[in-house]
Design a protein around this motif. Structure first.
Motif, PDB file in Angstrom:
ATOM      1  N   LYS A 148     154.170 -31.712  -3.021  1.00 27.78           N
ATOM      2  CA  LYS A 148     155.242 -30.693  -2.767  1.00 27.78           C
ATOM      3  C   LYS A 148     155.475 -29.538  -3.360  1.00 27.78           C
ATOM      4  CE  LYS A 148     159.302 -31.571  -0.413  1.00 27.78           C
ATOM      5  NZ  LYS A 148     160.598 -32.289  -0.147  1.00 27.78           N
ATOM      6  N   LYS A 149     155.452 -29.922  -4.811  1.00 24.62           N
ATOM      7  CA  LYS A 149     155.977 -28.880  -5.852  1.00 24.62           C
ATOM      8  C   LYS A 149     154.657 -27.890  -6.681  1.00 24.62           C
ATOM      9  CE  LYS A 149     160.278 -30.401  -7.423  1.00 24.62           C
ATOM     10  NZ  LYS A 149     160.878 -31.105  -6.593  1.00 24.62           N
ATOM     11  N   MET A 171     154.711 -25.854   0.654  1.00 24.81           N
ATOM     12  CA  MET A 171     155.121 -26.318  -0.563  1.00 24.81           C
ATOM     13  C   MET A 171     156.217 -25.394  -1.152  1.00 24.81           C
ATOM     14  SD  MET A 171     151.323 -27.117  -2.682  1.00 24.81           S
ATOM     15  CE  MET A 171     151.949 -28.460  -3.657  1.00 24.81           C
ATOM     16  N   GLU A 172     156.805 -26.090  -2.269  1.00 26.58           N
ATOM     17  CA  GLU A 172     157.986 -25.472  -2.832  1.00 26.58           C
ATOM     18  C   GLU A 172     157.284 -24.691  -3.944  1.00 26.58           C
ATOM     19  OE1 GLU A 172     160.527 -28.431  -4.218  1.00 26.58           O
ATOM     20  OE2 GLU A 172     160.911 -29.097  -2.057  1.00 26.58           O
ATOM     21  N   SER A 174     157.303 -22.042  -7.237  1.00 24.09           N
ATOM     22  CA  SER A 174     158.023 -21.246  -8.150  1.00 24.09           C
ATOM     23  C   SER A 174     157.042 -20.404  -9.022  1.00 24.09           C
ATOM     24  CB  SER A 174     158.853 -22.089  -9.294  1.00 24.09           C
ATOM     25  OG  SER A 174     159.797 -22.555  -8.795  1.00 24.09           O
ATOM     26  N   SER A 223     154.539 -31.838 -15.087  1.00 24.58           N
ATOM     27  CA  SER A 223     155.332 -30.771 -15.229  1.00 24.58           C
ATOM     28  C   SER A 223     154.967 -29.785 -16.054  1.00 24.58           C
ATOM     29  CB  SER A 223     156.764 -31.317 -15.787  1.00 24.58           C
ATOM     30  OG  SER A 223     156.725 -32.053 -17.017  1.00 24.58           O
ATOM     31  N   ASP A 233     159.254 -29.211 -12.974  1.00 22.80           N
ATOM     32  CA  ASP A 233     158.296 -30.299 -12.375  1.00 22.80           C
ATOM     33  C   ASP A 233     157.018 -29.689 -11.377  1.00 22.80           C
ATOM     34  OD1 ASP A 233     159.794 -32.278 -13.292  1.00 22.80           O
ATOM     35  OD2 ASP A 233     160.809 -32.575 -11.542  1.00 22.80           O
ATOM     36  N   ALA A 234     156.033 -30.050 -11.565  1.00 23.28           N
ATOM     37  CA  ALA A 234     155.005 -29.465 -10.574  1.00 23.28           C
ATOM     38  C   ALA A 234     153.798 -30.541 -10.429  1.00 23.28           C
ATOM     39  CB  ALA A 234     154.206 -28.286 -11.398  1.00 23.28           C
ATOM     40  N   ASP A 235     153.424 -30.465  -9.153  1.00 25.85           N
ATOM     41  CA  ASP A 235     152.354 -31.297  -8.609  1.00 25.85           C
ATOM     42  C   ASP A 235     150.982 -30.602  -8.603  1.00 25.85           C
ATOM     43  OD1 ASP A 235     154.167 -33.346  -7.646  1.00 25.85           O
ATOM     44  OD2 ASP A 235     154.551 -32.204  -6.054  1.00 25.85           O
TER      45      ASP A 235
END
Ligand code: FAD
Ligand code: NAD
Ligand code: SF4
Ligand code: FES
Length: 809
Positions: A148-149, A171-172, A174, A223, A233-235
Motif C-alpha cells: 500500500k505505502k 498506492m498511498e 509520499s 520504514s 512507513d513504507a512498503d
C-alpha cells in the motif's frame, strides 16, 4: 561485399545511441557493418514513456521505438542482454559478459546513466528500487498489487512522475524531498508551491526538508528513518535523486573520464575512433540528462561517421516539461535570476497561472510557466536564438500582442516563425514539420512522426503537430487518421468501413487482410477489433474471449490484491428482503471480506477468491451486474413520484425499464444511466452517459456526461413526453454511439469529438431512430448472462479453478 565495409560497434542500445545510428543510416546506409550491444533484454524503447506506462497512459508493448524487425531489415547485428565488459583499444575489440567478441573500426559508447542510489544503511532491502528501466516499472506495478505505502525519495522530475504513477496504481504516496521546495532544479519557489498544491489535490503527500538516514525492516523495507529522528512507513521506496553518467567501462579502458566520458565537439573521446554520446558523455563540462541534447549529439556524430562536413556540437540550452496529467509545468534556461538580470512575473492565484521571464541585457535567458504553458515553445526559441526582446517583454509575459492571435491557437501557430522548435525532445522546428506536410505529403501525425521524429518521444508536442496539420494539410489531414495502435496505420473509421465492405468476420481475418504489422496484434487493437466485429455482425460473430480485456475475461473486476468483486444486478437500485437475505447468506458462507454499496446504488461483494466466483454466482442466482465491462453498468434512480413529494414522474419505474432494456449490451466503453424524478436531480443524471430528468408533463434527455477524472456535464439532447419515447431515444442514441465511437471512447469524449449537432441531426428523423432501435434490439437479442453460462458449463468453469488443477487436467 560486407567485408569492404568498416565495422561500427555501438555499446548501449538506448535512446541516444540508436538515434545516432538512425541518422547514419539515412546519410550513409551502406558505409558500415553495424553491431549493437545492449545490456537490457529489450530492443530500443522509449525510456521517457515509462512514466506514462506507470500512470496508465500507455502499455509497455507500445513504447518500443525500433522493434527487432528494424534491426533485421537494416542488417544490424543486435546482442540484447549482453553487457560489454572490456574494450581492447589496441586491437580494437569489445567483449561482452556472455563471451561475444567483436572487432570495430569505429566505436560508439552510449551507455547512458545509472540512477544514483543513496548509500543508506538498509538500501539493499527488498522493496528499494530506482526508476530507470522496464524492470523497475514492472516491479512498481507488481508491488502495487500487494502493498500500500510508497515513498519516493527525490522531488525532481523523475520522482514526481514516479509518484504520480504510483498514485494511479492505487498506492498511498509520499514524496521525500531534501530541499524545502520541490523541483528546485527547474522551478522557483512560487511555481513549486503552486505545483505542490496541485499535486496534493491529486492525493500526493510531501515530506520536505527531510534528510533520509536509514531504511528499516527485516528482509523487506518497513520504514524510512530521517535525520531529525522522525520516520515514515513504507512498503516500497523509489529513489529518484538524480543520475550518474555510466563511465565505468570507459574508465577501465583508459578513456578520459570526468563527470562523464569527455568528448570534443565531434563527440570523439581522447582515443581516436572511439566516440561517446548521450547521458554518459561530458561535453564542455556538461553531462546532459534530457533527450533533446542527446539527439543533437547523435546528429553531429552521424555526420562525422558518414564523412559529411558539418558544424560541431556546441552544447544545448534545455527545457523541461513535467509529464503529469492535469498539471502544466514548463521550465527553460535559467529560472533563478543570476546577478545583473531581472525577472518579470505574472501570477493569477485563482486561475492557477504563474509565469516568470528572466531577462539579461535585453535577452531572454530563462522562463518558468505554470498552469498555462502554451507559450513555452516560443519562449524557448527566444532563449535559444538570443535575440533582443526589448519592447516585447509585456506581450511575452501576458501572451502574444495581437488579441486575435491570443484567441485562436491556429492563428498563434500560423504566426509562429519557421525556426521555432515545436518538438523539444527531438529538436524539430515548425518549418521542418510544415515542409513535411507541404512538400513531403505527410497527412497524419504518424507520418510526420516517421518523417521528422516530431512527437516520437514524450508526445507533449502532439497537439501542436496536429494544429499544424490542420492548417497546412487542410481536408487531407482530416481524412487520414492515425492508426488505432502501432500495429496498423488505419484509423477506427477506415477499419470499420473495410470490415463492412469486405465482410471480414474474425479478428485474425481483419489483421491479415488489412495488413497488420504484427501477427498477434496488441492489447489495444485486439479488443477494438473484437468490439467492432461484434457490433457489425451481432448475429454471426462469435465473441473472442482472448481478445477481451482481463476484467471482461473473468466477468469480474480484479482488485489490487488479486481478488475479485461480485456485483449482482439490482434493477434501478430497488431490492427486496429476499434478495438481501440471499446476498447476506452468500457473503457469510464464502467469508466475503467486505459488502459495500457502489456509487451506482448496487451491492458489491469485495475480496472474493477467483475459485469462489462460479459458486457464489450459482448460489446468488441473480443476473450479472456487469460492473466490470464495457457495457451498460447501472441505471441510478431517485425515489421519484412514488414517494417523493417533489417528484413529477415515476423515475424508479423508468429506470428499471431502461436497465431491463439495455442490460448486457456491448458498448465501446462503459455506459451509465440515471433517472431523476424532477429537476432537483437527486440521481445526478447530468453527469451520466444518458441522463433522464423528469419535468412537468415529460422528460428531458441528456447525453455525454461523466463524473470521473474529467468531469463533464451532459448536453441536452431533447425533451419528450412519454416513457416509450424515452426508450426510443435512448435506444437510438446508444446504438448511434455503438456504431460511431471508437472502442474505449466514453460518450463524453465522443460527444465532444463529433459535436452534439451531428448527433441531433442523425437522430432527428423518427425513421432513422426506429432503424437504430431495430439494430440495437438485434444486438441485444443475442446476448446472454455470462454467469448463467459459466455456472452451467464445465469447460468455462475451468478458467476459475486454481492454476495447479488446470494444469493437471
Ligand atoms: C522514467 C523516465 C522518464 C524520463 N522522461 C524524460 C522526458 O520527459 N524528457 C526527457 O528529455 N528525458 C526524459 N528522461 C531521460 C531520458 O530518458 C534519458 O535522457 C535518455 O534515455 C538517455 O539516453 P541514453 O541513450 O544516453 O541512455 P539510456 O537510454 O539509458 O541507454 C543506455 C543503454 O545502455 C545500456 N548499457 C549501459 N552500459 C552498457 C554496457 N557496458 N554494455 C551494453 N549496454 C550497456 C543500458 O542498459 C541502457 O539500455 C526520462 C528518464 C526516465 C528514467
Ligand atoms: N519530464 C522530464 O523531462 C523528465 C522526467 C523524468 C526524468 N527526467 C530526467 O531523468 C534524470 C533523473 O531525474 P531526477 O529527478 O532523478 O534527477 P534530478 O537531478 O533532476 O532531481 C533529483 C532531485 O532529488 C533531490 N534529492 C537529492 N538528494 C536527495 C535526498 N537525499 N533526499 C531527497 N531528495 C533528494 C534533489 O534535490 C533533486 O530535486 C534527470 O536527468 C531528469 O532530467 C526528465
Ligand atoms: S430528484 Fe426530485 S423526485 Fe427525485 S428524489 Fe430528488 S426531489 Fe425527489
Ligand atoms: S516534445 Fe516530446 S515528443 Fe515532441
Amino acid at each position: 561485399m560486407t567485408s569492404s565495409r568498416k565495422k561500427l560497434v555501438l555499446v548501449g542500445n538506448g535512446m541516444a545511441g540508436v538515434r545516432a545510428i538512425e541518422h547514419l543510416l539515412k546519410l550513409a546506409p551502406e558505409a558500415y557493418e553495424i553491431t549493437i550491444f545492449g545490456a537490457e533484454p529489450h530492443p530500443n524503447y522509449n525510456r521517457i514513456m515509462l512514466s506514462s506506462v506507470l500512470a496508465g497512459g500507455t502499455d509497455l508493448s507500445e513504447i518500443v521505438i525500433n522493434d527487432y524487425e528494424w534491426y533485421r531489415s537494416h542488417n544490424i547485428t543486435l546482442y540484447t542482454g549482453h553487457k560489454i565488459e572490456s574494450i581492447d583499444t589496441v586491437n580494437k575489440k569489445v567483449r561482452s559478459d556472455l563471451g561475444i567478441e567483436t572487432a570495430y573500426d569505429e566505436l560508439i559508447l552510449a551507455t547512458g546513466s545509472d540512477p544514483f542510489m543513496l548509500p543508506l544503511p538498509g538500501a539493499d532491502k527488498e522493496g528499494v528500487i530506482a526508476f530507470r528501466d522496464i524492470k523497475d516499472c514492472q516491479i512498481m506495478m507488481e508491488t502495487s498489487k500487494s502493498y500500500k505505502k510508497a515513498l519516493v525519495i527525490g522531488g525532481g522530475l523523475l520522482g514526481l512522475e514516479a509518484a504520480r504513477g504510483l498514485l494511479h496504481l492505487g498506492m498511498e504516496v509520499s514524496v521525500v524531498h531534501i530541499s524545502d521546495y520541490i523541483m528546485e532544479r527547474q522551478l522557483d519557489r512560487a511555481a513549486a508551491a503552486m505545483l505542490q498544491k496541485e499535486l496534493e489535490a491529486q492525493g500526493m503527500k510531501f515530506l520536505l526538508s527531510k534528510q533520509s538516514e536509514a531504511i528499516l525492516g527485516k528482509k523487506r523495507v518497513k520504514s524510512l528513518l530521517f535525520a531529525d529522528g522522525s520516520s515514515a512507513d513504507a512498503d516500497l521506496i523509489v529513489m529518484a535523486v538524480g543520475i550518474r553518467p555510466n563511465t565505468a567501462l570507459a574508465k577501465k579502458s583508459g578513456i578520459a573520464v570526468g563527470r562523464g566520458i569527455v568528448v570534443d565537439d565531434y563527440m570523439e573521446t581522447n582515443i581516436p575512433g572511439i566516440y561517446a554520446i548521450g547521458e554518459c558523455a561530458e561535453h564542455r563540462g556538461i553531462a546532459y540528462g534530457l533527450v533533446a541534447p542527446l539527439y543533437e549529439q547523435g546528429a553531429v556524430l552521424a555526420k562525422r561517421l558518414a564523412g559529411v562536413q558539418g558544424q560541431g556540437y556546441e552544447g544545448s540550452v534545455t527545457s523541461t516539461k513535467l509529464k503529469v496529467s492535469g498539471v502544466d509545468v514548463f521550465s527553460a534556461g535559467q529560472y533563478e535570476e543570476p546577478a545583473g538580470s531581472r525577472a518579470l512575473r505574472y501570477q493569477d492565484e485563482i486561475g492557477g497561472v504563474y509565469k516568470k521571464l528572466v531577462i539579461s541585457e535585453d535577452k531572454l535567458i530563462g522562463a518558468v510557466l505554470f498552469g498555462d504553458t502554451a507559450d513555452g515553445a516560443q519562449l524557448f526559441s527566444l532563449i535559444k536564438s538570443g535575440e533582443s526582446v526589448q519592447g516585447k517583454e509585456r506581450s511575452l509575459l501576458l501572451g502574444l500582442p495581437d488579441d486575435a492571435q491570443k484567441a485562436s491557437p491556429a492563428a498563434r501557430l500560423e504566426a509562429m516563425p519557421d525556426d521555432e522548435i515545436i518538438c523539444g525532445c527531438n529538436g524539430v522546428s515548425k518549418g521542418t514539420i510544415v515542409e513535411a506536410i507541404t512538400s513531403g505529403g505527410c497527412t497524419s501525425v504518424g507520418q510526420i512522426k516517421a518523417c521528422t521524429k516530431a512527437s516520437a518521444s514524450c508526445g507533449g508536442c502532439k497537439p501542436l503537430v496536429e494544429g499544424l496539420l490542420e492548417i497546412y494539410a487542410g481536408d487531407a489531414a482530416v481524412k487520414v487518421k492515425e492508426g488505432i495502435c502501432g500495429c496498423t496505420t488505419l484509423g477506427r473509421d477506415e477499419i470499420v468501413a473495410e470490415i463492412k465492405r469486405m465482410e471480414l468476420k474474425t479478428v485474425k481475418e481483419v489483421m491479415n487482410v488489412l495488413e497488420w504489422s504484427t501477427e498477434e496484434g496488441c492489447s489495444k487493437c485486439r479488443p477494438s477489433l473484437n468490439y467492432y466485429l461484434g457490433m457489425l455482425w451481432p448475429e454471426e460473430y462469435a465473441d473472442e474471449k482472448e481478445s477481451r480485456i482481463t476484467n471482461e475475461r473473468y466477468h469480474a473486476n480484479i482488485q489490487k490484491d488479486g481478488t475479485f468483486s461480485v456485483v449482482p444486478r439490482i434493477y434501478g437500485g430497488v431490492t427486496s428482503p429476499g434478495e438481501l437475505k440471499k446476498i447476506a447468506e452468500v457473503a457469510e458462507k464464502f467469508d466475503v471480506p467486505m459488502v459495500k454499496f457502489t456509487g451506482g446504488q448496487r451491492l458489491d461483494l469485495l475480496g472474493v477468491k477467483k475459485e469462489d466466483l462460479p459458486k457464489i454466482w450459482q448460489e446468488l442466482d441473480m443476473p450479472s451486474g456487469h460492473a466490470y465491462g464495457k457495457t451498460l453498468r447501472t441505471v441510478k434512480t431517485c425515489v421519484g413520484s412514488t414517494f417523493c413529494r417533489f417528484g413529477t414522474q415515476d423515475s424508479i419505474g423508468m429506470g428499471i425499464r431502461l436497465e431491463k432494456e439495455f442490460e448486457r449490451l456491448n458498448t465501446p466503453a462503459k455506459v451509465k444511466l440515471a433517472v431523476s424524478g424532477c429537476p432537483r436531480n437527486c440521481a445526478e443524471a447530468t453527469i451520466k452517459d444518458f441522463g433522464v430528468v423528469a419535468i412537468d408533463g415529460g422528460w428531458e434527455l441528456h447525453v455525454g456526461g461523466n463524473g470521473g477524472v474529467h468531469v463533464r456535464a451532459t448536453d441536452l439532447l431533447c425533451v419528450v413526453k412519454t416513457e416509450d419515447e424515452v426508450v426510443e431515444w435512448a435506444s437510438a442514441f446508444l446504438q448511434y454511439y455503438r456504431e460511431n465511437a471508437a472502442w474505449n471512447e466514453r460518450t463524453s469524449n465522443w460527444v465532444e469529438r463529433v459535436g452534439l449537432d451531428s448527433i441531433k441531426a442523425a437522430l432527428d428523423n423518427r425513421e432513422d431512430r426506429l432503424a437504430l432501435q431495430g439494430r440495437i434490439r438485434t444486438a441485444l437479442s443475442v446476448t446472454t448472462d455470462p454467469w448463467k453460462q459459466i455456472v452451467k458449463d464445465k469447460e468455462l468453469r475451468k478458467n476459475f479453478e486454481p492454476i495447479s488443477r488446470v494444469e493437471t487436467v
